[in-house]
Design a protein around this motif. Sequence first.
Motif, mmCIF file in Angstrom:
data_model
loop_
_atom_site.group_PDB
_atom_site.id
_atom_site.type_symbol
_atom_site.label_atom_id
_atom_site.label_comp_id
_atom_site.label_asym_id
_atom_site.label_seq_id
_atom_site.Cartn_x
_atom_site.Cartn_y
_atom_site.Cartn_z
ATOM 1 N N GLY B 232 33.072 68.759 69.710
ATOM 2 C CA GLY B 232 33.245 67.845 68.574
ATOM 3 C C GLY B 232 33.888 68.570 67.410
ATOM 4 O O GLY B 232 34.291 69.727 67.536
ATOM 5 N N ASP B 233 33.989 67.894 66.292
ATOM 6 C CA ASP B 233 34.643 68.546 65.149
ATOM 7 C C ASP B 233 34.185 68.034 63.785
ATOM 8 O O ASP B 233 34.941 68.019 62.829
ATOM 9 C CB ASP B 233 36.155 68.388 65.265
ATOM 10 N N GLN B 234 32.957 67.579 63.703
ATOM 11 C CA GLN B 234 32.405 67.134 62.422
ATOM 12 C C GLN B 234 33.081 65.907 61.832
ATOM 13 O O GLN B 234 33.074 65.710 60.629
ATOM 14 C CB GLN B 234 32.426 68.288 61.399
ATOM 15 N N THR B 235 33.656 65.068 62.672
ATOM 16 C CA THR B 235 34.202 63.812 62.154
ATOM 17 C C THR B 235 33.528 62.637 62.848
ATOM 18 O O THR B 235 32.911 62.809 63.903
ATOM 19 C CB THR B 235 35.717 63.681 62.429
ATOM 20 N N GLU B 236 33.658 61.470 62.254
ATOM 21 C CA GLU B 236 33.109 60.254 62.855
ATOM 22 C C GLU B 236 33.695 60.074 64.254
ATOM 23 O O GLU B 236 33.010 59.661 65.182
ATOM 24 C CB GLU B 236 33.448 59.025 62.011
ATOM 25 N N GLU B 237 34.972 60.365 64.361
ATOM 26 C CA GLU B 237 35.663 60.200 65.637
ATOM 27 C C GLU B 237 34.966 60.943 66.760
ATOM 28 O O GLU B 237 34.748 60.407 67.841
ATOM 29 C CB GLU B 237 37.110 60.724 65.528
ATOM 30 N N SER B 238 34.643 62.196 66.496
ATOM 31 C CA SER B 238 34.045 62.973 67.573
ATOM 32 C C SER B 238 32.662 62.442 67.905
ATOM 33 O O SER B 238 32.248 62.441 69.062
ATOM 34 C CB SER B 238 34.006 64.455 67.215
ATOM 35 N N GLY B 239 31.956 61.950 66.885
ATOM 36 C CA GLY B 239 30.643 61.365 67.132
ATOM 37 C C GLY B 239 30.743 60.155 68.046
ATOM 38 O O GLY B 239 29.981 60.014 69.012
ATOM 39 N N SER B 240 31.716 59.296 67.745
ATOM 40 C CA SER B 240 31.822 58.084 68.543
ATOM 41 C C SER B 240 32.335 58.404 69.941
ATOM 42 O O SER B 240 31.887 57.814 70.929
ATOM 43 C CB SER B 240 32.726 57.066 67.855
ATOM 44 N N ALA B 241 33.222 59.363 70.034
ATOM 45 C CA ALA B 241 33.751 59.731 71.345
ATOM 46 C C ALA B 241 32.624 60.257 72.230
ATOM 47 O O ALA B 241 32.492 59.873 73.393
ATOM 48 C CB ALA B 241 34.842 60.786 71.185
ATOM 49 N N MET B 242 31.781 61.099 71.667
ATOM 50 C CA MET B 242 30.690 61.664 72.455
ATOM 51 C C MET B 242 29.662 60.598 72.795
ATOM 52 O O MET B 242 29.022 60.638 73.839
ATOM 53 C CB MET B 242 30.042 62.829 71.699
ATOM 54 N N ALA B 243 29.527 59.628 71.913
ATOM 55 C CA ALA B 243 28.606 58.536 72.195
ATOM 56 C C ALA B 243 29.076 57.794 73.439
ATOM 57 O O ALA B 243 28.272 57.455 74.317
ATOM 58 C CB ALA B 243 28.538 57.587 71.007
ATOM 59 N N GLN B 244 30.364 57.568 73.528
ATOM 60 C CA GLN B 244 30.915 56.896 74.706
ATOM 61 C C GLN B 244 30.586 57.696 75.955
ATOM 62 O O GLN B 244 30.156 57.141 76.975
ATOM 63 C CB GLN B 244 32.451 56.773 74.610
ATOM 64 N N VAL B 245 30.777 58.980 75.859
ATOM 65 C CA VAL B 245 30.496 59.852 76.996
ATOM 66 C C VAL B 245 29.035 59.714 77.414
ATOM 67 O O VAL B 245 28.718 59.546 78.593
ATOM 68 C CB VAL B 245 30.806 61.322 76.640
ATOM 69 N N LEU B 246 28.157 59.769 76.435
ATOM 70 C CA LEU B 246 26.730 59.710 76.742
ATOM 71 C C LEU B 246 26.330 58.364 77.325
ATOM 72 O O LEU B 246 25.557 58.288 78.281
ATOM 73 C CB LEU B 246 25.915 60.005 75.480
ATOM 74 N N LEU B 247 26.853 57.308 76.739
ATOM 75 C CA LEU B 247 26.482 55.967 77.197
ATOM 76 C C LEU B 247 26.855 55.769 78.665
ATOM 77 O O LEU B 247 26.157 55.083 79.410
ATOM 78 C CB LEU B 247 27.171 54.911 76.341
ATOM 79 N N ALA B 248 27.959 56.386 79.017
ATOM 80 C CA ALA B 248 28.423 56.234 80.394
ATOM 81 C C ALA B 248 27.446 56.820 81.395
ATOM 82 O O ALA B 248 27.453 56.468 82.573
ATOM 83 C CB ALA B 248 29.791 56.890 80.550
ATOM 84 N N GLU B 249 26.580 57.670 80.883
ATOM 85 C CA GLU B 249 25.653 58.342 81.795
ATOM 86 C C GLU B 249 24.401 57.536 82.063
ATOM 87 O O GLU B 249 23.605 57.877 82.926
ATOM 88 C CB GLU B 249 25.250 59.694 81.213
ATOM 89 N N ARG B 250 24.213 56.521 81.250
ATOM 90 C CA ARG B 250 23.076 55.612 81.422
ATOM 91 C C ARG B 250 21.763 56.373 81.545
ATOM 92 O O ARG B 250 21.372 57.042 80.588
ATOM 93 C CB ARG B 250 23.327 54.718 82.616
ATOM 94 N N GLU B 251 21.092 56.266 82.661
ATOM 95 C CA GLU B 251 19.754 56.860 82.778
ATOM 96 C C GLU B 251 19.740 58.364 82.531
ATOM 97 O O GLU B 251 18.756 58.915 82.075
ATOM 98 C CB GLU B 251 19.149 56.571 84.161
ATOM 99 N N ALA B 252 20.866 59.002 82.820
ATOM 100 C CA ALA B 252 20.906 60.456 82.681
ATOM 101 C C ALA B 252 21.124 60.891 81.227
ATOM 102 O O ALA B 252 21.107 62.067 80.909
ATOM 103 C CB ALA B 252 22.020 61.026 83.550
ATOM 104 N N MET B 253 21.302 59.925 80.404
ATOM 105 C CA MET B 253 21.596 60.196 79.005
ATOM 106 C C MET B 253 20.447 60.925 78.310
ATOM 107 O O MET B 253 19.280 60.657 78.603
ATOM 108 C CB MET B 253 21.808 58.838 78.341
ATOM 109 N N PRO B 254 20.761 61.841 77.429
ATOM 110 C CA PRO B 254 19.695 62.516 76.670
ATOM 111 C C PRO B 254 18.931 61.492 75.832
ATOM 112 O O PRO B 254 19.451 60.416 75.549
ATOM 113 C CB PRO B 254 20.451 63.485 75.754
ATOM 114 N N THR B 255 17.727 61.868 75.448
ATOM 115 C CA THR B 255 16.969 60.939 74.606
ATOM 116 C C THR B 255 17.151 61.235 73.130
ATOM 117 O O THR B 255 16.728 60.475 72.282
ATOM 118 C CB THR B 255 15.468 61.014 74.936
#
Lengths: 364, 364
Positions: B232-255
């Motif tokens: 990431g890089d401390q911007t909103e963009e990187s936060g949202s991008a990583m959120a997409q990544v995490l969401l895609a993992e569904r059950e495996a997603m961190p809590t």
Amino acid sequence: MPEAQGDTETTGGPPRRTDRRPTMTDVAQRAGVSRALVSLVFRDAPGASTATRERVFRVADEIGYRPDSAARMLASSRSKVLGVLLTVRNPFHADMVESIYPVAEQRGYEILLSAASPTRDECKAVDALLGHRCEGLLLLGPTLPTSYIAELRRKLPVVSLGRHFRGIDVDSVHTAEAKGVRQAIAHLVELGHRSIAHIDGGRGPGAAERRKAYRAAMRKHGLDDYIRVLPGDQTEESGSAMAQVLLAEREAMPTAVLAGNDRCALGLLDVVWRAGLQVPGDLSVVGYDDSHLAHLSHIDLSTVRQDPNRHAELAVQCVVDRLDGVRDEAEEFVLEPKLVTRGTTGPPSQSGIMRFPSGDGVET
Amino acid sequence: MPEAQGDTETTGGPPRRTDRRPTMTDVAQRAGVSRALVSLVFRDAPGASTATRERVFRVADEIGYRPDSAARMLASSRSKVLGVLLTVRNPFHADMVESIYPVAEQRGYEILLSAASPTRDECKAVDALLGHRCEGLLLLGPTLPTSYIAELRRKLPVVSLGRHFRGIDVDSVHTAEAKGVRQAIAHLVELGHRSIAHIDGGRGPGAAERRKAYRAAMRKHGLDDYIRVLPGDQTEESGSAMAQVLLAEREAMPTAVLAGNDRCALGLLDVVWRAGLQVPGDLSVVGYDDSHLAHLSHIDLSTVRQDPNRHAELAVQCVVDRLDGVRDEAEEFVLEPKLVTRGTTGPPSQSGIMRFPSGDGVET
DNA sequence: CTTCATCACTAGAGCGCGCTAGTAGAGCGC
DNA sequence: GCGCTCTACTAGCGCGCTCTAGTGATGAAG
């Protein structure tokens, strides 16, 4: 006591500051020319041979000479500095500042920033700019009283961005608010929305015009009964507060909202998303400004674009023209807004709760 | 053509600007004293009677006199100006600027702002400050190379906020990143989280330390297997991008997620909310900075507070002390961070199934 | 009385530069 | 030789202020 003023080679002097800053005289001596010649070269004025010019620059570079803007402005009684008043938290201001820098530079002016904040009012910020001999002032969405601006204007050219002051000799650059609002409402109506609320911008720049235009546009579309202006103030807080209010209404909730600006829209979106509603299905949202926040991919906010670059260009030109004596009467630049449709607007959901009682006069 | 330049007494001069700015001489004449005396009064130096002092101030006020900082700094070779380098879009910088103003004023210094942006690199912004004779520099989260900073430091006192440069004679004020991260992780662990990811801040200030501290803290809690650093890089963009990544993992997603900073956390939250997840039930989020964004009521972000006010105080004091020759060796102020628990952290929901209610609310 | 300190104030030399007026020298036509 | 112009440069004043070194006036001490 002997005071060895450390120059290139340090002379272990008293616990004083760092090296004395090199002056034009230093450059002149080292380059074997007169001080005036160095001045010529640095002002890019005619009267120096190319060879000399290069030598001077080289020497200056060697000893790290940098013209002293204080002395410069004192001597020339031209500071070539424009002051910019901004609100440090406002993202749209940030956008404009970014645009102002290159434009001013191209016109040969430097920029001085002065920030207003809750603890530092605009008067104080302006005072600081005046103290630094700004030749002209760019006021970003000023909330100063008209009388104060008029007073300022008697001292130097002033241009107000985002807000027009009528009746006084002050230039302004702003968007045709009404047009932007009309576009936004037309877009929403076209998508099938009828119950479209507006979150007001309070005393903020352009807010009054937007409010008025909202009412007019709604009437134009025969949606008089759906006119609804919610109080606000162009901050995230007001957006989220109004979102709470709307959510509490459930079925009676509007299907679309025109926010007072992007910040307000963001506040609203956060709450709406969090409540589990679908945007744009359950609620369409339009912002205003198209600040950099709006086009963050995850926000993807439909909004009314105010071109910060064009604002900057015109404002700088405005002030510079005044300074050059090109123009004498107040000018008002009205920019065309442009609706940017992104992901927060769409048709109201058909499948969900029927928000409108069908068959009671409302066309579909 | 005659150009009536309306001022108090028209002197039919050339087509020049507005009224000539009143000078110290004007005040002196009108008050019937010497110029030097006026200077004394305005510098608040001893040697003038109270009566005279008052008279001078009154006269100055009448004719609208305001000391010219350019002339002042030229004459005194003290500008009493501190330069501040900031990134205009950074909300935490905005917070610090707001705090810097009053602190500097109290110490008798003015502030000059210079903004870095994508189109205006930090070097350029610093150059502008140097041209204005700043006596010291406050660099907010600078990304300049160490060598450049070292070079700068040879010319004037420099303090870096939020980032420490080792090995060079530059003061810095920053938070004990590791401690803040430890607090955050401890808090999450205590709530029952095990799978805690970290979105990295890239080259941003403090990012490296936070990353390292995250790994250490996770290990300390025996959660080695859950260590996960997302780029990431401390911007909103990187936060949202990583959120997409995490969401895609569904059950495996961190809590739970420890974001690189508040902006990043916001970007992440937006996407997560939008996807219909419950925060903190489905995902706990911790930010970093406690910028004003974090305590917007609707965001209510748990975050690690870095006190901008204290940063400002220390940084200003740092530079001023250097200027006064009080101190000679580099100093590093490490501030205590403080975890602020708000609404985005809580115990993880018991069943993973709960987290994705409809099974198709999220696109993959 | 004189001497000396203190107070209230002034004269005037710069700070680093811009800019006007001026000079030296080259080139050119007569 | 003369005057003329043009280029390349320099001398030096002053922008509005700070600050050191004074000046005179007053009062207290000797």
